[in-house]
Design a protein around this motif. Structure first.
Motif, PDB file in Angstrom:
ATOM      1  N   LEU A  81      -5.109  -3.550  -5.656  1.00  0.00           N
ATOM      2  CA  LEU A  81      -5.339  -4.082  -7.009  1.00  0.00           C
ATOM      3  C   LEU A  81      -5.045  -5.575  -7.054  1.00  0.00           C
ATOM      4  O   LEU A  81      -5.764  -6.347  -7.690  1.00  0.00           O
ATOM      5  CB  LEU A  81      -4.473  -3.324  -8.020  1.00  0.00           C
ATOM      6  N   GLN A  82      -3.975  -5.984  -6.374  1.00  0.00           N
ATOM      7  CA  GLN A  82      -3.642  -7.407  -6.312  1.00  0.00           C
ATOM      8  C   GLN A  82      -4.753  -8.178  -5.589  1.00  0.00           C
ATOM      9  O   GLN A  82      -5.120  -9.294  -5.994  1.00  0.00           O
ATOM     10  CB  GLN A  82      -2.308  -7.603  -5.590  1.00  0.00           C
ATOM     11  N   LYS A  83      -5.326  -7.567  -4.538  1.00  0.00           N
ATOM     12  CA  LYS A  83      -6.399  -8.216  -3.774  1.00  0.00           C
ATOM     13  C   LYS A  83      -7.627  -8.499  -4.635  1.00  0.00           C
ATOM     14  O   LYS A  83      -8.340  -9.487  -4.402  1.00  0.00           O
ATOM     15  CB  LYS A  83      -6.812  -7.328  -2.591  1.00  0.00           C
ATOM     16  N   LEU A 403     -11.968   6.633   0.823  1.00  0.00           N
ATOM     17  CA  LEU A 403     -11.286   6.571   2.116  1.00  0.00           C
ATOM     18  C   LEU A 403     -10.357   5.358   2.103  1.00  0.00           C
ATOM     19  O   LEU A 403     -10.805   4.226   1.930  1.00  0.00           O
ATOM     20  CB  LEU A 403     -12.305   6.455   3.250  1.00  0.00           C
ATOM     21  N   VAL A 404      -9.068   5.607   2.270  1.00  0.00           N
ATOM     22  CA  VAL A 404      -8.073   4.529   2.194  1.00  0.00           C
ATOM     23  C   VAL A 404      -7.525   4.265   3.586  1.00  0.00           C
ATOM     24  O   VAL A 404      -7.044   5.173   4.272  1.00  0.00           O
ATOM     25  CB  VAL A 404      -6.936   4.887   1.219  1.00  0.00           C
ATOM     26  N   GLU A 405      -7.585   2.988   4.009  1.00  0.00           N
ATOM     27  CA  GLU A 405      -7.109   2.594   5.335  1.00  0.00           C
ATOM     28  C   GLU A 405      -5.975   1.573   5.206  1.00  0.00           C
ATOM     29  O   GLU A 405      -5.914   0.598   5.946  1.00  0.00           O
ATOM     30  CB  GLU A 405      -8.257   2.025   6.156  1.00  0.00           C
ATOM     31  N   ILE A 417     -10.736   1.928  -3.479  1.00  0.00           N
ATOM     32  CA  ILE A 417     -10.067   2.768  -4.467  1.00  0.00           C
ATOM     33  C   ILE A 417      -9.537   1.934  -5.635  1.00  0.00           C
ATOM     34  O   ILE A 417      -9.521   2.393  -6.781  1.00  0.00           O
ATOM     35  CB  ILE A 417      -8.946   3.624  -3.828  1.00  0.00           C
ATOM     36  N   ALA A 418      -9.138   0.696  -5.361  1.00  0.00           N
ATOM     37  CA  ALA A 418      -8.674  -0.179  -6.440  1.00  0.00           C
ATOM     38  C   ALA A 418      -9.794  -0.428  -7.443  1.00  0.00           C
ATOM     39  O   ALA A 418      -9.594  -0.332  -8.667  1.00  0.00           O
ATOM     40  CB  ALA A 418      -8.159  -1.499  -5.868  1.00  0.00           C
TER      41      ALA A 418
END
Length: 553
Positions: A81-83, A403-405, A417-418
């Motif tokens: 989310l910060q990204k 898919l979270v890496e 996902i963010a």
């Protein structure tokens, strides 16, 4: 590199700079070295009229013994989310020394998504859990001292237990008072792990220090010879206990490796307690940030249910979206694949185990009425065929998945996902709890057991039925229930992983927690004092000649 090496090779900010990101002033924090701080509870009072940010709850499917990476995913999402330019922060639980030295290891994330300083957080941190242990055992000593000096309150049965924040199965049943001194009354007793102590629950459910003191005074410690309850306040214990907890009640501020702010405060287990960080921490984070990522322990049948039925009820909050963490290995584990073979490719195991994911999604979406997205936590052993199969099966059910890496890529691995969550939290929901306050204790247990666990019925021992009647006769039948059962299955049998056949929940005992304000329901063989595995993590933890800790994972 190991997690601890990654953490040491990543530059983090001094905690004062992290506080500035949240618009906190110098007087709002108390420094615990360079990288940890306590946040004054006056901060919430100053911000109480500020609009809340969006609350994202991270939970999981039924886990394997090593867990599925809820904390790793939580950190990845906050960093993601910060990204994408959002003001985000974390509200997480504190690790217990039990798992750190036991089988699961630390609880500060892993790979490139960690909270720091990881060694401090995993060990003594700011001393909160030690303070809870001390307050718990002070009350125990005051009870026995009162009995020693005449027993004016006519204690006939003591129900308050001592605790220690380590896994020690030898303390599950003990005999105390064996010194032979004339006035000491020996008795059969037992220890809980500190994270199962009612005082941990009280700290996490208290609104402020005055509420904390009141709840500590309301702890039921025993019964007199007429069967009437005796409370902590009758021993004048609440003041001294509050003094021991005066700093512990303040939330702890740390950061991720990508310098996202994180509040880490309170740490009850979800299989034997209510599994959520403190109300104070969560509500403060909602005032300090636009997006708050929090987690509930173990699978959604335990941690999420208690977050929604206990924490949300008492804090008057609700999540704006739920992230359900799944791993390929856990899906295969619940599809009948043996623990030592779950890292091998097995599409049949996924075909069978995906039912566990479906049931958790159905509970969150259709029973609780919440927006849900599945976070597939990618492991190096996952194959493309396995990942595609899970994605396709969830897509056919209309379940959103990402898919979270994060472990390998940090916040960059959670951008998808963010972005999806930013949209999901704006969608309407129809949140509802599983039971009403006015329901009887047995009705509450039955509703959770049948609606969430999928059991056909609930069976009770005579002892449990007697305790339920006593609790309701005392006027506490309106309290929520905190069901303690295995985390490995929807049932209360840790070996019944697939839950294909009809099963019942077996309630063997019930405990009234008047301070915390809930009723603990002990189901199956669950223990409030865990044991160590054959080869505990403690055997690999050491300190080298340079004074650096090694072996924490």
């Amino acid at each position: 590199m190991t997690d601890i090496e990654i953490a040491r090779n990543t530059k983090i900010e001094k905690i004062g700079n992290i506080a500035k990101k949240l618009n906190l002033e110098e007087d709002d924090i108390e420094l615990y070295g360079k990288y940890k701080a306590k946040i004054s509870n006056e901060v919430y009072k100053k911000l109480k009229d500020k609009q809340n940010g969006k609350l994202i709850l991270v939970t999981a499917i039924s886990p394997t013994p090593l867990g599925e990476g809820k904390t790793t995913i939580s950190i990845a999402i906050a960093d993601g989310l910060q990204k994408i330019g959002k003001k985000s922060m974390l509200a997480l639980r504190e690790p217990s020394l039990g798992p750190v030295f036991g089988i699961k290891g630390g609880a500060t994330g892993g790979g490139k998504v960690q909270i720091a300083p990881m060694e401090d957080i995993n060990l003594h941190f700011t001393g909160d859990i030690h303070a809870i242990t001390a307050a718990n055992n002070l009350l125990a000593s005051l009870i026995d001292n009162h009995i020693y000096f005449g027993n004016e309150l006519n204690f006939d049965k003591v129900v308050w237990k001592r605790c220690v924040d380590l896994n020690d199965r030898q303390l599950r049943a003990v005999e105390t008072g064996l010194s032979g001194e004339k006035k000491i009354v020996p008795r059969h007793d037992k220890f809980d792990i500190t994270v199962a102590s009612e005082i941990m629950a009280i700290l996490c459910l208290a609104k402020d220090i005055e509420d904390l003191k009141q709840k500590l005074g309301n702890i039921l410690v025993g019964y007199n010879k007429e069967g009437q309850p005796i409370y902590s306040k009758q021993l004048n214990a609440q003041g001294a206990m509050t003094v021991l907890l005066k700093d512990a009640i303040k939330p702890n501020l740390v950061q991720t490796l990508e310098q996202t702010p994180a509040i880490v405060h309170g740490g009850p287990f979800a299989n034997i307690a209510h599994g959520c960080n403190s109300i104070i921490a969560t509500k403060m984070a909602l005032k300090l940030s636009d997006y708050v990522v929090t987690e509930a322990g173990f699978g959604a049948d335990l941690g999420a249910e208690k977050f929604l039925d206990i924490k949300c009820r008492k804090a008057e909050i609700k999540p704006d979206a739920v992230v359900l963490v799944a791993t390929i290995k856990a899906i295969k584990y619940h599809g009948g694949i043996e623990k030592d073979k779950i890292q091998e490719e097995n599409l049949e195991g996924i075909e069978n185990g995906i039912e566990n994911v479906y049931k958790h999604v159905n509970n969150l979406k259709n029973k609780f009425g919440l927006n849900v997205i599945v976070a597939l936590n990618k492991y190096l052993t996952d194959t493309e065929e396995e990942i595609k199969l899970v994605q396709d099966k969830l897509a056919k059910k209309g379940v959103q998945v990402s898919l979270v890496e994060g472990w390998a890529k940090g916040g960059e691995g959670a951008i998808d996902i963010a972005n999806k969550l930013v949209k999901l939290v704006e969608e309407p929901q129809n949140f509802q709890m599983m039971y009403e306050d006015k329901d009887s204790i047995k009705e509450k247990i039955l509703k959770v057991a049948t609606k969430i666990y999928g059991a056909s019925d609930v069976e009770y021992t005579d002892k449990a039925l007697e305790e339920i009647k006593k609790i309701e006769d005392l006027g506490y039948g309106n309290l929520p229930v905190c069901i303690a059962k295995t985390q490995y299955s929807f049932s209360d049998d840790a070996k019944n992983l697939e839950c294909k056949n009809d099963y019942k929940i077996h309630v063997r005992d019930v405990e009234l927690k008047t301070g915390a304000g809930f009723v603990v329901v002990l189901a199956g063989k669950i223990m409030t004092m865990p044991g160590l595995p054959k080869i505990p993590a403690a055997e690999s933890i050491d300190i080298d000649e340079n004074g650096e800790i090694v072996g924490i994972f």
